[in-house]
Design an enzyme around this catalytic site. Sequence first.
Site, PDB file in Angstrom:
ATOM      1  N   ARG A  97       0.848  -1.198   0.000  1.00 37.90           N
ATOM      2  CA  ARG A  97       0.000   0.000   0.000  1.00 37.90           C
ATOM      3  C   ARG A  97       0.886   1.253   0.000  1.00 37.90           C
ATOM      4  O   ARG A  97       1.955   1.280   0.636  1.00 37.90           O
ATOM      5  CB  ARG A  97      -0.850  -0.034   1.264  1.00 37.90           C
ATOM      6  CG  ARG A  97      -1.891   1.061   1.402  1.00 37.90           C
ATOM      7  CD  ARG A  97      -2.997   0.925   0.423  1.00 37.90           C
ATOM      8  NE  ARG A  97      -4.165   1.715   0.783  1.00 37.90           N
ATOM      9  CZ  ARG A  97      -5.103   2.065  -0.105  1.00 37.90           C
ATOM     10  NH1 ARG A  97      -4.999   1.720  -1.371  1.00 37.90           N
ATOM     11  NH2 ARG A  97      -6.155   2.758   0.279  1.00 37.90           N
ATOM     12  N   THR A 370      -9.397   0.115  -9.632  1.00 37.86           N
ATOM     13  CA  THR A 370      -8.441  -0.778  -9.029  1.00 37.86           C
ATOM     14  C   THR A 370      -8.483  -1.969  -9.956  1.00 37.86           C
ATOM     15  O   THR A 370      -9.298  -2.032 -10.847  1.00 37.86           O
ATOM     16  CB  THR A 370      -8.950  -1.074  -7.594  1.00 37.86           C
ATOM     17  OG1 THR A 370      -8.969   0.149  -6.870  1.00 37.86           O
ATOM     18  CG2 THR A 370      -8.126  -2.098  -6.851  1.00 37.86           C
ATOM     19  N   THR A 388      -3.892  -0.988  -7.211  1.00 39.82           N
ATOM     20  CA  THR A 388      -4.693   0.200  -7.470  1.00 39.82           C
ATOM     21  C   THR A 388      -3.862   1.464  -7.632  1.00 39.82           C
ATOM     22  O   THR A 388      -2.779   1.589  -7.059  1.00 39.82           O
ATOM     23  CB  THR A 388      -5.694   0.407  -6.300  1.00 39.82           C
ATOM     24  OG1 THR A 388      -6.555   1.489  -6.599  1.00 39.82           O
ATOM     25  CG2 THR A 388      -5.002   0.669  -4.977  1.00 39.82           C
ATOM     26  N   ASN A 390      -6.176   3.974  -7.318  1.00 41.96           N
ATOM     27  CA  ASN A 390      -7.435   4.523  -6.819  1.00 41.96           C
ATOM     28  C   ASN A 390      -8.396   4.749  -7.982  1.00 41.96           C
ATOM     29  O   ASN A 390      -8.811   3.789  -8.599  1.00 41.96           O
ATOM     30  CB  ASN A 390      -7.233   5.778  -5.968  1.00 41.96           C
ATOM     31  CG  ASN A 390      -8.447   6.014  -5.045  1.00 41.96           C
ATOM     32  OD1 ASN A 390      -9.219   5.087  -4.812  1.00 41.96           O
ATOM     33  ND2 ASN A 390      -8.612   7.203  -4.542  1.00 41.96           N
ATOM     34  N   SER A 441      -7.743   0.851   3.190  1.00 46.17           N
ATOM     35  CA  SER A 441      -8.143   0.336   1.874  1.00 46.17           C
ATOM     36  C   SER A 441      -9.337  -0.596   2.005  1.00 46.17           C
ATOM     37  O   SER A 441      -9.570  -1.190   3.060  1.00 46.17           O
ATOM     38  CB  SER A 441      -6.968  -0.429   1.264  1.00 46.17           C
ATOM     39  OG  SER A 441      -7.370  -1.042   0.064  1.00 46.17           O
ATOM     40  N   GLY A 462     -13.142  -1.717  -7.250  1.00 41.51           N
ATOM     41  CA  GLY A 462     -14.439  -1.064  -7.032  1.00 41.51           C
ATOM     42  C   GLY A 462     -14.566  -0.233  -5.774  1.00 41.51           C
ATOM     43  O   GLY A 462     -15.684  -0.083  -5.266  1.00 41.51           O
TER      44      GLY A 462
HETATM   45  N1  GLY Z   1      -8.306   2.773  -3.601  1.00 39.66           N
HETATM   46  C1  GLY Z   1      -9.352   1.896  -3.231  1.00 39.66           C
HETATM   47  C2  GLY Z   1      -9.039   1.154  -1.979  1.00 39.66           C
HETATM   48  O1  GLY Z   1      -7.884   0.854  -1.714  1.00 39.66           O
HETATM   49  O2  GLY Z   1      -9.933   0.890  -1.225  1.00 39.66           O
END
Ligand code: GLY
Length: 557
Positions: A97, A370, A388, A390, A441, A462
């Site tokens: 992340r 994503t 992702t 985003n 996330s 999503g």
């Molecule tokens: N960017 C979407 C998530 O990580 O929830």
Amino acid sequence: MGLFFAPSKLIVKSVLVLQFAAFSVLAQPLSQSAVAMPDSFSADAAKSILEQGGNAVDAAITAQFVLAVTLPEAGNIGGGGFMLIQKDGKGDFIDYRETAPTAAHRDMYLDEQGNVIANKSIYGIHASGVPGSVAGMWLAHKKHGTLKWEELVQPAVTLAEQGFVVPPKLAKGVSNYIAHLKEQKINVNFEKYFADVKANKVFKQPELAATLKRIRDNGQDGFYKGETANIIAKFMHQHGGIINQDDLKGYTAKSRTPIKASWNGYEVLTSPPPSSGGIAILQWLKMYELQKPDAGLAHNSTQYVHLLSEIGKRVFADRAEYLGDPDFFDVPVNALTNINYLKERSNGISLTAISTTENIKPGLKESEQTTHFSIVDKMGNAVANTTTINLGFGSGVVVEGAGFILNDEMDDFSAKPGVMNVFGAIGGKANEIQPHKRMLSSMTPTILLKDNTVKMVTGSPGGTTIISSVYESILNAVEFDMTAEQVVNSPRFHHQLWPKNIIRTHIGLTDSVKAELTKMGYTIDENHFGDLHVIINKEGQLDAASEASGRGKSIVF
Ligand code: GLY
């Protein structure tokens, strides 16, 4: 009831046991492998790596880099993600992340009056966290890879350098996005890089190819140090951004212990914080078991949608209060998934009436675009990887000279307590911005196991609807005995407490169910979720599917 699962009616309100994936029983080898991918380029590249003798993790690394070239709306080296692995009988979770840069601070998206500045965390130079994807792939390779790193990155280099034939859906996505940027008067450099993306024409990305070559030749240092890091830091500085060379040098991907919990005779291996999804799907599945009538509920019937929506309200109230980066905030994982807590939490649910949104508070007594892919290899190892930047095409900013799109993941933090982000999610202290912190996330790569054998690999893009797509894919397979194709193409729905009494639906519930839900007091919002990519192991035979609404491809071979 699901063929590969114990009949759920025989399971009396099963007990949730939260444990850690520490034991090791070797998986049963299979006669097949399978990939379920968001596009054909990644599917073919992953298949080729498996055929060369690579394992599921090797194939996943290749797929991640290929998607950075051929799926620019979500595939990336400028974003982050989670890779859930079941290998040689053991679970692992690679957390790559993004993190907030050193100069980030709690109120960085507020104006002088303390109001959230529209779009600042979504578009442009200030929207990005420090990318984690390259470090994530490097760590996954160090721990689990078998083929040479260079061999795994090369397919992406070739596609970027020699180009690929643009699928019509990608061309349409790009032209819609360019039109959207113009309409909203958003000043980013996306069009300069992607205006030549035309259906069925070859599209080459020489700057991205050069960046991928540095990664191929120098591993993660090819991104976080040296020329690529210099280019990123200089570009940031020139445009008023805050990511600097120390942020890049300091980024580390982490290996975390996956959450593992018993459910319905199976082990659910799923994503720990900073994902909110693992805890959320366990809460959802368990409260459903506790509250569904003994006779069961018909798939996607009014009562089924209503019950799962009521549960969703409680799940999302907890998410907003208790979930954040576990390195910064003590997330009460055990308490939130404890069966006694969930019994109490779901007690007030009526099967016929909507509860008052304002009355649903966090329950503990004392918190789009994503992409996802699933892989199973012949050794019985599995990878569920969700990655992702985003929103589609991230921040809309391409690093000039390095040719990749930067994420707009900072919007997944809570910019101000109680104010919704782009997905309508709210948050507070647990998910406030702090330097080096990971934003919460919803990505939920998940694997179902039985006797330590992989039975299902699932995941979806999503935003917050990821969580609903994942738990509903599990119910579709377990409770309703669907094939992989049926699992991914069935209508899905999502309720997340706020906005009030809104049920979002994807692919579409029947007209009569929508009419009944409307009569109950819900508003139905037909909206796109994300494309599911699922592999099911049915008594040793693999069944794989990629949702038809996307441009995915799945192969069993
Ligand atoms: N960017 C979407 C998530 O990580 O929830």
